[in-house]
Scaffold this motif. Structure first.
Motif, PDB file in Angstrom:
ATOM      1  N   ASP A  39      50.807  38.223  43.421  1.00 62.45           N
ATOM      2  CA  ASP A  39      51.892  38.875  44.439  1.00 62.45           C
ATOM      3  C   ASP A  39      52.013  40.384  43.990  1.00 62.45           C
ATOM      4  O   ASP A  39      51.716  40.905  42.806  1.00 62.45           O
ATOM      5  CB  ASP A  39      53.148  38.294  43.829  1.00 62.45           C
ATOM      6  N   GLY A  40      52.186  41.225  45.180  1.00 60.98           N
ATOM      7  CA  GLY A  40      52.225  42.754  44.727  1.00 60.98           C
ATOM      8  C   GLY A  40      51.023  43.316  44.812  1.00 60.98           C
ATOM      9  O   GLY A  40      50.605  44.604  44.603  1.00 60.98           O
ATOM     10  N   VAL A  41      49.723  42.534  45.182  1.00 66.48           N
ATOM     11  CA  VAL A  41      48.462  43.168  45.472  1.00 66.48           C
ATOM     12  C   VAL A  41      48.048  42.891  46.747  1.00 66.48           C
ATOM     13  O   VAL A  41      48.243  42.068  47.425  1.00 66.48           O
ATOM     14  CB  VAL A  41      47.239  42.387  44.469  1.00 66.48           C
ATOM     15  N   ALA A  42      47.593  44.323  47.502  1.00 66.37           N
ATOM     16  CA  ALA A  42      47.376  44.194  48.611  1.00 66.37           C
ATOM     17  C   ALA A  42      46.040  43.655  48.941  1.00 66.37           C
ATOM     18  O   ALA A  42      45.173  43.701  48.099  1.00 66.37           O
ATOM     19  CB  ALA A  42      47.185  45.895  49.130  1.00 66.37           C
ATOM     20  N   PRO A  43      45.780  42.787  50.107  1.00 63.40           N
ATOM     21  CA  PRO A  43      44.570  42.119  50.358  1.00 63.40           C
ATOM     22  C   PRO A  43      43.241  42.899  50.176  1.00 63.40           C
ATOM     23  O   PRO A  43      42.200  42.682  49.682  1.00 63.40           O
ATOM     24  CB  PRO A  43      44.840  41.484  51.526  1.00 63.40           C
ATOM     25  N   GLU A  44      43.318  44.355  50.936  1.00 62.51           N
ATOM     26  CA  GLU A  44      42.371  45.155  50.706  1.00 62.51           C
ATOM     27  C   GLU A  44      41.910  45.546  49.342  1.00 62.51           C
ATOM     28  O   GLU A  44      40.830  45.767  48.974  1.00 62.51           O
ATOM     29  CB  GLU A  44      42.453  46.261  51.789  1.00 62.51           C
ATOM     30  N   ASP A  45      42.917  45.756  48.733  1.00 61.37           N
ATOM     31  CA  ASP A  45      42.639  46.304  47.094  1.00 61.37           C
ATOM     32  C   ASP A  45      41.697  44.983  46.435  1.00 61.37           C
ATOM     33  O   ASP A  45      40.922  45.254  45.702  1.00 61.37           O
ATOM     34  CB  ASP A  45      43.810  46.476  46.479  1.00 61.37           C
ATOM     35  N   ALA A  46      42.347  43.821  46.772  1.00 60.86           N
ATOM     36  CA  ALA A  46      41.762  42.591  46.108  1.00 60.86           C
ATOM     37  C   ALA A  46      40.222  42.319  46.645  1.00 60.86           C
ATOM     38  O   ALA A  46      39.335  42.189  45.816  1.00 60.86           O
ATOM     39  CB  ALA A  46      42.485  41.283  46.564  1.00 60.86           C
ATOM     40  N   GLU A  47      39.973  42.709  48.035  1.00 62.15           N
ATOM     41  CA  GLU A  47      38.749  42.535  48.650  1.00 62.15           C
ATOM     42  C   GLU A  47      37.582  43.574  47.732  1.00 62.15           C
ATOM     43  O   GLU A  47      36.504  43.305  47.526  1.00 62.15           O
ATOM     44  CB  GLU A  47      38.736  42.724  50.003  1.00 62.15           C
ATOM     45  N   ARG A  48      38.369  44.870  47.628  1.00 65.47           N
ATOM     46  CA  ARG A  48      37.494  45.864  46.988  1.00 65.47           C
ATOM     47  C   ARG A  48      36.949  45.262  45.534  1.00 65.47           C
ATOM     48  O   ARG A  48      35.878  45.572  45.105  1.00 65.47           O
ATOM     49  CB  ARG A  48      37.867  47.114  47.055  1.00 65.47           C
ATOM     50  N   ALA A  49      37.975  45.103  44.868  1.00 70.73           N
ATOM     51  CA  ALA A  49      37.674  44.581  43.439  1.00 70.73           C
ATOM     52  C   ALA A  49      36.835  43.321  43.538  1.00 70.73           C
ATOM     53  O   ALA A  49      35.805  43.176  42.670  1.00 70.73           O
ATOM     54  CB  ALA A  49      38.967  44.091  42.732  1.00 70.73           C
ATOM     55  N   VAL A  50      37.217  42.389  44.483  1.00 68.32           N
ATOM     56  CA  VAL A  50      36.257  41.131  44.462  1.00 68.32           C
ATOM     57  C   VAL A  50      34.717  41.624  44.735  1.00 68.32           C
ATOM     58  O   VAL A  50      33.734  41.347  44.183  1.00 68.32           O
ATOM     59  CB  VAL A  50      36.494  40.224  45.527  1.00 68.32           C
ATOM     60  N   ASP A  51      34.615  42.527  45.678  1.00 70.88           N
ATOM     61  CA  ASP A  51      33.059  43.115  45.996  1.00 70.88           C
ATOM     62  C   ASP A  51      32.351  43.839  44.679  1.00 70.88           C
ATOM     63  O   ASP A  51      31.247  43.534  44.557  1.00 70.88           O
ATOM     64  CB  ASP A  51      33.075  44.167  47.057  1.00 70.88           C
ATOM     65  N   ALA A  52      33.077  44.534  43.900  1.00 69.20           N
ATOM     66  CA  ALA A  52      32.653  45.122  42.649  1.00 69.20           C
ATOM     67  C   ALA A  52      32.260  44.118  41.598  1.00 69.20           C
ATOM     68  O   ALA A  52      31.332  44.293  41.060  1.00 69.20           O
ATOM     69  CB  ALA A  52      33.687  46.388  42.001  1.00 69.20           C
ATOM     70  N   PHE A  53      33.047  43.145  41.692  1.00 71.33           N
ATOM     71  CA  PHE A  53      32.761  42.002  40.669  1.00 71.33           C
ATOM     72  C   PHE A  53      31.697  41.403  40.843  1.00 71.33           C
ATOM     73  O   PHE A  53      30.540  41.024  40.208  1.00 71.33           O
ATOM     74  CB  PHE A  53      33.985  41.109  40.466  1.00 71.33           C
ATOM     75  N   LYS A  54      31.397  40.929  42.231  1.00 70.33           N
ATOM     76  CA  LYS A  54      30.089  40.262  42.639  1.00 70.33           C
ATOM     77  C   LYS A  54      29.021  41.015  42.640  1.00 70.33           C
ATOM     78  O   LYS A  54      27.869  40.499  42.622  1.00 70.33           O
ATOM     79  CB  LYS A  54      30.393  39.538  43.990  1.00 70.33           C
ATOM     80  N   SER A  55      29.024  42.473  42.988  1.00 72.01           N
ATOM     81  CA  SER A  55      27.841  43.303  42.847  1.00 72.01           C
ATOM     82  C   SER A  55      27.424  43.463  41.437  1.00 72.01           C
ATOM     83  O   SER A  55      26.175  43.818  41.271  1.00 72.01           O
ATOM     84  CB  SER A  55      28.362  44.694  43.374  1.00 72.01           C
TER      85      SER A  55
END
Length: 258
Positions: free
Chosen positions: A118-134
């Motif tokens: 809650d309180g996290v924009a989906p696009e911010d979560a997607e950028r963080a996920v991409d950085a984690f997986k990379s």
């Protein structure tokens, strides 16, 4: 001796129930339901209950497993109903099957988790996920009884995806959903470790604590990337048993007529 395997949940406020609290509630339910339990030997006998990979306190779950040993045969479905009636709402016994195979714990090699941010924009979560997986490795720290321990949170993550979600509360705040598949390794990598990793690689810091729910756990299929149902082999063995008995009877009858 009959062995029954059960799947149960931790829902709502009872996600804060500790594993020891659940054990006490379940043993009370066994007594209320008058289950003919097998007991351990020794000066302080305990009912033979085997718990497998319990979820951390504070997380919800739709897929917790345990196995009980009985001294008398019982119908698994009727036993499930009796136990569920004796448990608090939220700690629900939702499935029971007779154990016909060995190694339930060996089939729990991965978990599927849902993390509501809650309180996290989906696009911010997607950028963080991409950085984690990379990243090749993502080092995080966790306090243990022996002090702080540093370990890699990336290697155990089989898959991680971000999705948008509509908040349950009447608010304009954004909300992101993470779907996470984690292999069961040593040391165990928990959802909060992955959140720490997202903070480390992308500075993703939810303003409120994430709501975490285990959706499934079972054997991880490397080819499909999915987690399979750990009770499926037992159900299949139960369904095949009548056919096996029929085949044996036909064979015996054929031998007698010959």
């Amino acid at each position: 001796m009959q062995r029954i395997r059960l799947r149960y949940t931790k829902r709502g406020r009872l996600r804060f129930t500790s594993h020891r609290d659940f054990q006490r509630a379940f043993e009370r339910a066994l007594r209320r339901a008058e289950v003919p339990m097998a007991y351990s030997a020794g000066f302080t006998p305990h009912p033979k209950v085997s718990y497998a990979n319990a979820a951390p306190t504070g997380t919800g779950s739709e897929a917790e497993y345990l196995e009980i040993a009985l001294t008398q045969t019982r119908d698994p479905q009727k036993l499930r109903e009796l136990l569920d009636e004796s448990m608090p709402v939220g700690l629900d016994i939702i499935e029971a099957v007779e154990a016909r195979t060995s190694g339930l714990a060996d089939r729990l090699t991965a978990s599927v988790w849902e993390l509501r941010l809650d309180g996290v924009a989906p696009e911010d979560a997607e950028r963080a996920v991409d950085a984690f997986k990379s990243a090749d490795t993502v080092e995080v720290q966790r306090r243990t009884k022996n002090g702080m321990r540093t370990f890699d949170a990336r290697g155990a993550v089989a898959s991680l995806e971000a999705h948008s979600a509509q908040a349950d509360r009447p608010t304009d705040q954004p909300c992101a959903i993470l779907r996470l598949v984690v292999r069961h390794v040593t040391p165990a990598v928990r959802p909060d470790d992955v959140l720490s990793g997202l903070r480390a690689v992308a500075d993703l810091a939810p303003p409120v604590a994430a709501a975490v729910t285990r959706l499934a756990q079972g054997l991880f299929d490397e080819e499909t990337g999915t987690v399979t149902d750990p009770l499926a082999p037992d159900r299949e063995a139960v369904m095949a048993a009548p056919a096996d008995r029929t085949g044996a009877a036909e064979t015996a009858a054929a031998k007698a007529s010959a």
